[in-house]
Design a protein around this motif. Structure first.
Motif, PDB file in Angstrom:
ATOM      1  N   THR A  57     -21.587 -23.770  17.975  1.00 31.26           N
ATOM      2  CA  THR A  57     -20.740 -23.142  16.968  1.00 31.26           C
ATOM      3  C   THR A  57     -21.594 -22.222  16.102  1.00 31.26           C
ATOM      4  N   PRO A  58     -20.991 -21.274  15.403  1.00 28.89           N
ATOM      5  CA  PRO A  58     -21.778 -20.391  14.525  1.00 28.89           C
ATOM      6  C   PRO A  58     -22.564 -21.147  13.461  1.00 28.89           C
ATOM      7  N   TYR A 120     -24.503 -20.800   1.606  1.00 33.33           N
ATOM      8  CA  TYR A 120     -23.573 -19.681   1.394  1.00 33.33           C
ATOM      9  C   TYR A 120     -22.444 -19.707   2.415  1.00 33.33           C
ATOM     10  N   GLU A 121     -22.749 -20.079   3.651  1.00 35.38           N
ATOM     11  CA  GLU A 121     -21.704 -20.163   4.686  1.00 35.38           C
ATOM     12  C   GLU A 121     -20.670 -21.222   4.337  1.00 35.38           C
ATOM     13  N   LYS A 130     -12.979 -18.263   4.405  1.00 36.69           N
ATOM     14  CA  LYS A 130     -13.391 -17.302   5.420  1.00 36.69           C
ATOM     15  C   LYS A 130     -14.230 -18.008   6.480  1.00 36.69           C
ATOM     16  N   VAL A 131     -13.947 -17.692   7.731  1.00 39.44           N
ATOM     17  CA  VAL A 131     -14.648 -18.318   8.848  1.00 39.44           C
ATOM     18  C   VAL A 131     -15.597 -17.298   9.462  1.00 39.44           C
ATOM     19  N   ILE A 132     -16.834 -17.700   9.669  1.00 41.02           N
ATOM     20  CA  ILE A 132     -17.817 -16.791  10.255  1.00 41.02           C
ATOM     21  C   ILE A 132     -17.754 -16.873  11.772  1.00 41.02           C
ATOM     22  N   ASP A 133     -18.302 -15.850  12.446  1.00 42.24           N
ATOM     23  CA  ASP A 133     -18.380 -15.847  13.899  1.00 42.24           C
ATOM     24  C   ASP A 133     -19.852 -15.760  14.308  1.00 42.24           C
ATOM     25  N   THR A 135     -21.459 -13.285  15.659  1.00 41.76           N
ATOM     26  CA  THR A 135     -22.104 -12.029  15.258  1.00 41.76           C
ATOM     27  C   THR A 135     -22.683 -12.145  13.854  1.00 41.76           C
ATOM     28  N   TRP A 136     -21.886 -12.727  12.941  1.00 42.35           N
ATOM     29  CA  TRP A 136     -22.366 -12.924  11.574  1.00 42.35           C
ATOM     30  C   TRP A 136     -23.587 -13.833  11.551  1.00 42.35           C
ATOM     31  N   SER A 137     -23.556 -14.906  12.347  1.00 41.98           N
ATOM     32  CA  SER A 137     -24.668 -15.866  12.366  1.00 41.98           C
ATOM     33  C   SER A 137     -25.937 -15.225  12.907  1.00 41.98           C
ATOM     34  N   TRP A 138     -25.828 -14.477  14.018  1.00 39.23           N
ATOM     35  CA  TRP A 138     -27.019 -13.848  14.594  1.00 39.23           C
ATOM     36  C   TRP A 138     -27.612 -12.804  13.642  1.00 39.23           C
ATOM     37  N   LYS A 139     -26.765 -12.037  12.975  1.00 37.42           N
ATOM     38  CA  LYS A 139     -27.277 -11.067  12.002  1.00 37.42           C
ATOM     39  C   LYS A 139     -27.991 -11.769  10.847  1.00 37.42           C
ATOM     40  N   ALA A 140     -27.403 -12.856  10.377  1.00 38.94           N
ATOM     41  CA  ALA A 140     -28.016 -13.599   9.278  1.00 38.94           C
ATOM     42  C   ALA A 140     -29.375 -14.165   9.690  1.00 38.94           C
ATOM     43  N   ILE A 141     -29.472 -14.680  10.916  1.00 37.32           N
ATOM     44  CA  ILE A 141     -30.745 -15.222  11.395  1.00 37.32           C
ATOM     45  C   ILE A 141     -31.790 -14.121  11.526  1.00 37.32           C
ATOM     46  N   ALA A 142     -31.367 -12.951  11.994  1.00 43.76           N
ATOM     47  CA  ALA A 142     -32.306 -11.824  12.088  1.00 43.76           C
ATOM     48  C   ALA A 142     -32.818 -11.436  10.705  1.00 43.76           C
ATOM     49  N   TYR A 143     -31.925 -11.385   9.703  1.00 43.05           N
ATOM     50  CA  TYR A 143     -32.345 -11.068   8.339  1.00 43.05           C
ATOM     51  C   TYR A 143     -33.294 -12.137   7.786  1.00 43.05           C
ATOM     52  N   ILE A 144     -33.028 -13.383   8.118  1.00 45.21           N
ATOM     53  CA  ILE A 144     -33.892 -14.472   7.639  1.00 45.21           C
ATOM     54  C   ILE A 144     -35.317 -14.286   8.142  1.00 45.21           C
TER      55      ILE A 144
END
Length: 385
Positions: A57-58, A120-121, A130-133, A135-144
């Motif tokens: 899951t995200p 935050y999620e 709001k439910v994340i997907d 794409t949102w999770s992968w972008k957040a991990i890249a920013y981290i």
């Protein structure tokens, strides 16, 4: 622990030992145990995420990111310290010291920033619905990872530096430097990688608990479905809050010691005071998988399924393994024997049948009677049930 002991090495230099020999062995055992537990526990999380689709899951992607960073600490952030504990001092060169300080700082910041994003999620899911997907999770991990690389890479280009810590068994940022350039890095580093993330997490979880309590108090929303959703969200929030609390408990003593060194209290930070918080912070790598298993029903059920499937496969392999048949030689056993003309009865056994041989001549061969003695031998073969 004994104060500094000095020993002359083979090269003629004087090496200072800050602890006794027994203390170094205890430290080596401790850091080795942390490395083994961190490696095994996080490998289990990675295997579960790979084997079971229901865990993909995200939100669980952030848990996977924490496990990856903790696993990398167990592989790259502990080994140099372990060898140094065995040898009694830091035996590596300056480049290895830079790598040791960089890797431990990088993976530690990745963990705390991932916990911040998890908070935050949960906040946008519960408070703002709001439910994340993915794409949102992968972008957040890249920013981290980019954010963590930016802060841990700054000492590599001249904004502070990585050097040996006071216990001389590992490396970190130069906390005690009084240079204005280094001091500015320490100040912004604490603000950006400790105080701001902790503030965000406290804000998010405070609003989550407040929202859950308010929703449960509204009578019009007390349907079975809403109650189940709120109960689940509260349980997940408690699990993440426990992860954050455990992480902060492990890292806060190290942060306090570092701040004491950075802000002019270096004299009260002895090697003994410095080594305990450092090892305590490294132990955080082994805790999160245990929290997943005990507080997440999905992880717990998947782990049980994995273990049961493994046990069943082992039992099947043992059951299907061909058993070698060993033919034992036939052993004659005399059932009755009397002197005179009366015949003797002898019984022989093998693995597949029982053979009764009745003969009146002691010289007859019991297994295969000869042609001349067929009239004197009666053979009865009985197979067991």
């Amino acid at each position: 622990m004994n104060p500094a002991n000095e020993t002359v090495t083979d090269t003629g230099t004087v090496e200072e030992y800050l602890f006794s020999n027994g203390t170094y062995k205890l430290l080596a055992f401790t850091v080795g145990t942390i490395a083994v537990l961190g490696f095994c526990n996080n490998i289990i999380v990675l295997v579960l995420y790979y084997r079971f689709k229901r865990l993909r899951t995200p939100t669980n992607l952030f848990l996977l990111n924490i496990s990856v960073s903790d696993l990398l600490v167990s592989l790259f952030g502990v080994n140099f310290t372990f060898v140094s504990c065995v040898k009694g001092h830091w035996i590596w060169d300056s480049a290895t010291c830079v790598w040791d300080g960089f890797s431990n700082s990088l993976f530690g910041i990745v963990s705390i920033m991932t916990l911040t994003v998890l908070a935050y999620e949960r906040y946008i899911r519960v408070v703002h619905a709001k439910v994340i997907d993915f794409t949102w999770s992968w972008k957040a991990i890249a920013y981290i990872w980019l954010y963590s690389l930016a802060w841990t890479g700054a000492p590599l280009i001249g904004w502070n530096r990585y050097t040996l810590e006071r216990h001389r068994l590992g490396c970190s940022v130069d906390w005690g430097s009084k240079d204005p350039n280094d001091a500015s890095f320490i100040l912004f580093f604490f603000l950006s990688c400790l105080f701001v993330p902790v503030g965000i997490m406290a804000y998010c979880y405070g609003h989550i608990l407040y929202t859950v309590r308010m929703l449960r108090s509204i009578q019009d929303l007390q349907t079975v479905q809403i109650i189940k959703i709120l109960r689940y969200e509260k349980k997940v929030a408690k699990m993440f809050l426990l992860m954050i609390s455990t992480f902060l408990i492990c890292w806060t003593p190290y942060a306090v010691v570092s701040m004491l060194v950075a802000f002019g209290k270096k004299d009260i930070v002895t090697p003994t005071v410095a080594i305990i918080p450092s090892f305590f912070a490294k132990s955080s790598t082994a805790y999160n998988p245990v929290i997943y298993i005990f507080m997440s029903r999905k992880f717990r059920r998947c782990l049980l399924r994995l273990l049961c499937a493994r046990l069943v496969s082992i039992r099947r392999s043992i059951k299907d393994r061909p058993i070698a048949r060993v033919e034992k030689p036939i052993r004659p056993i005399v059932v009755s024997q009397k002197v005179g003309e009366r015949p003797k009865k002898k019984v022989t056994f093998n693995s597949s049948s029982i053979v009764f041989i009745i003969t009146s001549n002691d010289t007859n061969y019991l297994d295969i009677p000869s042609k001349n003695s067929l009239s004197e031998v009666n053979v009865i073969k009985v197979r067991p049930l």
